[in-house]
Design a protein around this motif. Structure first.
Motif, short mmCIF file in Angstrom:
data_model
loop_
_atom_site.label_atom_id
_atom_site.label_comp_id
_atom_site.label_asym_id
_atom_site.label_seq_id
_atom_site.Cartn_x
_atom_site.Cartn_y
_atom_site.Cartn_z
N PHE A 566 -1.59 5.31 12.05
CA PHE A 566 -0.68 4.18 11.88
C PHE A 566 -1.39 2.97 11.29
CE2 PHE A 566 -2.59 3.80 16.04
CZ PHE A 566 -2.91 2.46 16.14
N TYR A 567 -2.68 2.82 11.60
CA TYR A 567 -3.40 1.67 11.07
C TYR A 567 -3.55 1.76 9.56
CZ TYR A 567 -7.09 5.16 11.73
OH TYR A 567 -7.82 6.31 11.72
N ILE A 568 -3.65 2.98 9.04
CA ILE A 568 -3.70 3.14 7.58
C ILE A 568 -2.35 2.80 6.99
CG2 ILE A 568 -4.07 4.77 5.70
CD1 ILE A 568 -6.03 6.24 7.42
N LEU A 569 -1.27 3.28 7.66
CA LEU A 569 0.07 2.96 7.18
C LEU A 569 0.32 1.46 7.22
CD1 LEU A 569 2.77 4.12 6.21
CD2 LEU A 569 3.49 4.25 8.60
N LEU A 570 -0.12 0.82 8.31
CA LEU A 570 0.04 -0.63 8.41
C LEU A 570 -0.75 -1.34 7.32
CD1 LEU A 570 1.13 -3.07 9.96
CD2 LEU A 570 -0.87 -2.93 11.46
N ALA A 571 -1.96 -0.86 7.06
CA ALA A 571 -2.77 -1.46 6.01
C ALA A 571 -2.10 -1.31 4.65
CB ALA A 571 -4.16 -0.84 6.00
N LEU A 572 -1.46 -0.15 4.42
CA LEU A 572 -0.77 0.05 3.15
C LEU A 572 0.44 -0.89 3.03
CD1 LEU A 572 -0.81 3.96 2.91
CD2 LEU A 572 -2.19 2.33 1.58
N ILE A 573 1.15 -1.07 4.15
CA ILE A 573 2.30 -1.99 4.11
C ILE A 573 1.83 -3.42 3.83
CG2 ILE A 573 4.13 -3.00 5.51
CD1 ILE A 573 4.39 -0.29 6.91
N PHE A 575 -0.88 -4.31 2.38
CA PHE A 575 -1.37 -4.39 1.00
C PHE A 575 -0.21 -4.49 0.02
CE2 PHE A 575 -2.72 -2.26 -2.95
CZ PHE A 575 -3.77 -3.10 -3.30
N GLY A 576 0.85 -3.70 0.27
CA GLY A 576 2.03 -3.80 -0.59
C GLY A 576 2.67 -5.17 -0.52
N PHE A 577 2.75 -5.74 0.70
CA PHE A 577 3.29 -7.09 0.83
C PHE A 577 2.43 -8.11 0.10
CE2 PHE A 577 3.32 -11.15 3.12
CZ PHE A 577 4.66 -11.50 2.98
N PHE A 578 1.11 -7.92 0.20
CA PHE A 578 0.21 -8.84 -0.49
C PHE A 578 0.43 -8.78 -2.00
CE2 PHE A 578 -3.77 -9.16 -2.86
CZ PHE A 578 -4.10 -10.49 -2.63
N ILE A 579 0.57 -7.57 -2.54
CA ILE A 579 0.79 -7.43 -3.98
C ILE A 579 2.12 -8.08 -4.38
CG2 ILE A 579 1.18 -5.78 -5.85
CD1 ILE A 579 -1.72 -6.00 -4.98
N TRP A 580 3.16 -7.83 -3.56
CA TRP A 580 4.47 -8.42 -3.88
C TRP A 580 4.40 -9.94 -3.82
CZ3 TRP A 580 7.49 -11.33 -0.48
CH2 TRP A 580 8.77 -11.67 -0.96
N ASP A 581 3.76 -10.46 -2.75
CA ASP A 581 3.66 -11.92 -2.62
C ASP A 581 2.80 -12.51 -3.72
OD1 ASP A 581 4.11 -14.36 -0.97
OD2 ASP A 581 1.92 -14.27 -0.80
N TRP A 582 1.76 -11.81 -4.08
CA TRP A 582 0.85 -12.31 -5.12
C TRP A 582 1.56 -12.41 -6.46
CZ3 TRP A 582 -1.04 -9.46 -9.38
CH2 TRP A 582 -2.03 -10.10 -10.11
N GLN A 583 2.30 -11.34 -6.82
CA GLN A 583 2.97 -11.40 -8.12
C GLN A 583 4.14 -12.39 -8.09
OE1 GLN A 583 6.15 -10.05 -9.06
NE2 GLN A 583 6.72 -9.53 -6.94
N ARG A 584 4.81 -12.54 -6.90
CA ARG A 584 5.92 -13.50 -6.82
C ARG A 584 5.42 -14.93 -7.00
NH1 ARG A 584 8.11 -16.35 -2.54
NH2 ARG A 584 6.63 -15.37 -1.12
N ILE A 585 4.35 -15.25 -6.25
CA ILE A 585 3.81 -16.61 -6.36
C ILE A 585 3.22 -16.84 -7.74
CG2 ILE A 585 2.09 -18.19 -5.43
CD1 ILE A 585 2.47 -16.85 -2.74
N GLY A 586 2.55 -15.82 -8.25
CA GLY A 586 1.97 -15.97 -9.57
C GLY A 586 3.01 -16.19 -10.65
N ARG A 587 4.15 -15.47 -10.52
CA ARG A 587 5.21 -15.62 -11.51
C ARG A 587 5.86 -17.00 -11.41
NH1 ARG A 587 7.63 -11.51 -10.18
NH2 ARG A 587 9.24 -12.42 -8.86
N GLU A 588 6.01 -17.51 -10.19
CA GLU A 588 6.64 -18.82 -10.00
C GLU A 588 5.73 -19.96 -10.42
OE1 GLU A 588 7.75 -18.93 -5.96
OE2 GLU A 588 9.51 -17.64 -6.19
N ASN A 589 4.46 -19.83 -10.18
CA ASN A 589 3.53 -20.94 -10.40
C ASN A 589 2.67 -20.79 -11.64
OD1 ASN A 589 4.34 -20.83 -7.59
ND2 ASN A 589 2.93 -22.51 -7.24
N ASN A 590 2.84 -19.66 -12.37
CA ASN A 590 1.98 -19.39 -13.53
C ASN A 590 0.50 -19.41 -13.14
OD1 ASN A 590 4.20 -19.17 -15.14
ND2 ASN A 590 4.08 -21.26 -15.94
N TRP A 591 0.21 -18.89 -11.96
CA TRP A 591 -1.18 -18.89 -11.46
C TRP A 591 -1.43 -17.53 -10.82
CZ3 TRP A 591 -5.73 -20.99 -11.75
CH2 TRP A 591 -6.68 -20.76 -10.75
N TRP A 592 -2.34 -16.72 -11.45
CA TRP A 592 -2.57 -15.34 -11.00
C TRP A 592 -3.90 -15.20 -10.28
CZ3 TRP A 592 1.54 -12.30 -11.22
CH2 TRP A 592 2.56 -12.65 -12.11
#
Length: 748
Positions: A566-573, A575-592
């Motif tokens: 479960f800890y691997i599954l949690l880490a994957l979740i 990580f996926g949230f981090f990628i989604w948040d990173w691209q969302r913030i990057g797209r809104e702020n033009n900062w990657w």
């Protein structure tokens, strides 16, 4: 006079441009002289197993065979032991000390040959024979480093007045050999015309021998091939016929899958020269360890080539005259039957497990031009024709298994023929097994090749059967049924667990089971079930499926992954949230970049509104405005409640009540202090639904005071209605109108 064989050491040191190369050393192998003791079984059983006296002819042939390879450089010696349980009529016939094969001592050799004759010495006492052999070796002259060789010719069956079991006899022999004769090489040649004992005793002899073989006739061709193996392994010797080398060269055809070929060249004069070329036309030169000049004297050269290439080899005279003898050794393949055992229960299916390996356990290297085919054939008691089965190689090199399962339905003697072929037969052996009506353990669960998930316990279930029918073991055995059947759970060579199967029987059916727990790992596992119980007469019955255990697999599925990882599954979740948040913030702020380095809102925002005084409604005809227009105009004005919600304060009702009614209409009122109507900015984005705007922090590139482009943070206004373009909110700029009654101003 022939020169003594020497060990040549060639050291090459090359230096070039200040760089030192490696040193190469070539050491020429020289055969060790042999001390060979012939041990002849002269027990009474040899009258039936060797009625043609093949052992006598074979022993005399070996003496003459070794004599042809005798030289002063080697100096082989031969001794003799005629053994049984009693002394011969002539006591001097019991044994003969080691004698030289030198032609100058022909009388001693003749005395040895006269002692090689059939006798009847009653029982077979191998242990006394080994003791006499050790005494002969210890009393022999030890002037040189010599190799001790024992050649035993027997039907293989031990027997004396003690009447021990076969296993006990061989345990005694093995222990004595390892303690007192471990520096000797033992070769056992089975002399058993009708195979009364040899097939049963050969597996025991293989524990201490260098090589075993059954001799069925005393023909020179067969004996030469057998003894050549002894000679080639012990003294790098050769076998074959001497051939005069013609002027055009002697062509030698070599078959594939040879362990070695030996060219023994005898030159008429010392200055004669001989050249050997391989099938590619390349001259043979020393390349240890595959190509060696095993012996070199003034007139004799012995070349030994390991695993020679199949094809035409040419031996050619370059100068003078000479003759050559070519000896070949086939790869010593020992087909072994691993399953079934020599005694198999009637009604229990089996597959053929066998190994095709060299005598030393190494696998056989397959040649691309000569593919190998392994097969097995079965002869049942009632069928004269053979039933053939294809063998496929397992994951372990050299081990093969039949594709089909065999059901031995009738008792009797079966025969399994194992063969290895290329263009010709490479190896073949027949192994007898007996199918008898005896109890056996059948593992019911897990089934063969079953795939189990991690979360399931390993539950082992088995029963006892006789001729394929389930039986109640309490009717055959008197032991506690809970201790009758034991199991061992393993993976590879690692034992993971063991225990006893508990009796779960009833009147109609009887079975055993045990819970071995969970196995939280992927892999192939084996279950070995063993039955050990006492009968009513006191005898102990033993059975085990160790040679053909039940194999099953454990594999993690998705549910196991969720439960145990479960800890691997949690880490994957995450990580996926981090990628989604990173691209969302990057797209809104033009900062990657990283989130912690994103630009942040700072400063405060002042909201300015226009307060309209209360006044009576004017008739429509005087103002010229419709009710709809007046309503729209009233909606443009932000009320005090809405403004208080924006800045997080409650409206001051008393202030509203104290306002004089005489105030001039449309007078602009500004906020006196930022503390009252100022909004502190923070975070990367703030949204104002009432005003219809969103403030976003971004990083932009702008020139500094020196004109160089630098990165700095900026705040932009995003309009919800989308009618106005996005614009930067600059400090100290004029107020930005939001509506007719509301404006904003940024303070850094």
């Amino acid at each position: 006079m022939m020169r003594a064989a020497k060990i040549l050491v060639f050291i090459l040191l090359v230096s070039c441009a200040g760089r030192q190369e490696k040193a190469y050393t070539i050491v020429e192998a020289v055969p060790r002289p042999l001390d060979v003791i012939l041990m002849l079984d002269q027990s009474s059983s040899m009258k039936w197993t060797d009625s043609l006296n093949n052992r006598i002819e074979a022993s005399k042939f070996l003496v003459g065979y070794l004599a042809t390879y005798w030289s002063k450089e080697q100096g082989h010696r031969v001794g003799l032991v005629n053994f049984g349980s009693r002394k011969p009529l002539d006591p001097t016939d019991e044994f003969c000390e080691l004698v030289s094969l030198d032609t100058a001592e022909l009388d001693k050799r003749e005395g040895l040959l006269q002692r090689i004759k059939p006798m009847d010495l009653q029982y077979t006492s191998f242990i006394n024979t080994f003791r006499n052999t050790r005494r002969i070796f210890s009393e022999a002259e030890k002037d040189r480093d010599r190799q001790k060789v024992m050649v035993l010719l027997t039907d293989g069956e031990p027997d004396d007045l003690r009447k021990l079991s076969r296993r006990a006899y061989f345990e005694e022999l093995v222990q004595f050999f390892e303690d007192s004769l471990k520096d000797c090489h033992l070769y056992v040649l089975g002399i058993d015309q009708k195979d009364r004992y040899w097939s049963k005793t050969q597996p025991y002899w293989q524990r201490i021998t260098e090589y075993t073989e059954r001799i069925t006739s005393a023909e020179e061709k067969n004996l030469k091939e057998t003894f050549w193996r002894v000679v080639s392994e012990e003294m790098e010797g050769t076998a074959g016929e001497w051939e005069l080398i013609p002027e055009g060269g002697l062509k030698v055809e070599l078959a594939p899958y040879l362990e070695a070929v030996t060219f023994t060249i005898h030159k008429e004069l010392p200055e004669a020269k001989v050249r050997i070329t391989d099938p590619k036309g390349v001259r043979v030169v020393e390349r240890p360890p595959t190509v060696r000049r095993a012996l070199k004297t003034t007139k004799t050269e012995v070349w030994r080539i390991e695993e020679p290439e199949a094809g035409t080899w040419i031996c050619q005279i370059e100068k003078g005259k000479g003759k050559v003898e070519v000896g070949t050794v086939r790869i010593p393949v020992q087909p072994r039957l691993l399953s079934p055992k020599d005694t198999h229960p009637q009604g229990k299916p089996f597959v053929i497990y066998t190994s095709f390996l060299r005598k030393d356990g190494r696998p056989i290297r397959e040649l691309r031009a000569y593919k190998l085919a392994m097969s097995a054939a079965l002869r049942t008691p009632s069928d004269t024709a053979l039933q053939y089965y294809d063998l496929v190689e397992t994951r372990q090199t050299g081990l093969f298994v039949s594709r089909d399962t065999i059901m031995p339905g009738q008792p009797g003697k079966y025969g399994i023929l194992l063969s290895m072929k290329a263009q010709r037969l490479v190896a073949e052996t027949v192994i007898p097994i007996r199918v008898v009506s005896i109890p056996y353990v059948e593992v019911l669960q897990p089934t063969a090749d079953e795939v189990q998930p991690w979360r399931r316990d390993v539950v082992i279930k088995a029963d006892v059967r006789l001729e394929s029918n389930t039986i109640n073991p309490t009717e055959l055995f008197v032991d506690n049924p809970n201790t009758m059947i034991s199991y061992q759970l393993s993976e590879g060579r690692e034992v993971l667990g063991s225990g006893h199967l508990q009796y779960r029987g009833g009147e109609r059916e009887a079975w055993f089971s045990a819970n071995a727990g969970k196995l939280k790992k992927n892999g192939v596992f084996r279950i070995v079930a063993s039955l050990n119980a006492r009968r009513a007469d006191g005898t102990v019955y033993e059975y085990s499926n160790a040679l053909n255990p039940t194999r099953f697999r454990r594999r993690m599925d998705f549910v196991d992954f969720v439960v145990y990882r479960f800890y691997i599954l949690l880490a994957l979740i995450l990580f996926g949230f981090f990628i989604w948040d990173w691209q969302r913030i990057g797209r809104e702020n033009n900062w990657w970049g990283w989130r912690i380095g994103y630009p942040q809102l700072a400063g405060s925002l002042d909201i300015i509104r226009t307060v309209l005084p209360e006044k009576a409604e004017e008739p429509q005809e005087e103002t010229g405005e419709s009710q709809k227009e007046q309503k729209a105009k009233a909606e443009e004005v932000v009320t005090a409640d809405e403004l208080a919600q924006l800045i997080g304060k409650q409206p001051d009702v008393q202030e509203e009540e104290q306002k004089p009614e005489e105030e001039t209409p449309s007078v602009e009122t500004r906020v006196v202090t930022e503390e009252e109507l100022g909004i502190r900015l923070s975070g990367r984005k703030m949204q104002f639904e009432r005003l219809g705007i969103t403030l976003v922090a971004r990083k932009i590139k702008a020139p500094d005071e020196f004109g160089e482009a630098v990165t700095k943070s900026a705040i932009f206004i995003r309009w919800h209605d989308g009618h106005r373009p996005e614009e930067e909110l600059k400090a100290g700029a004029e107020e930005i109108p939001i509506s007719k009654s509301v404006r904003i101003r940024y303070n850094p």
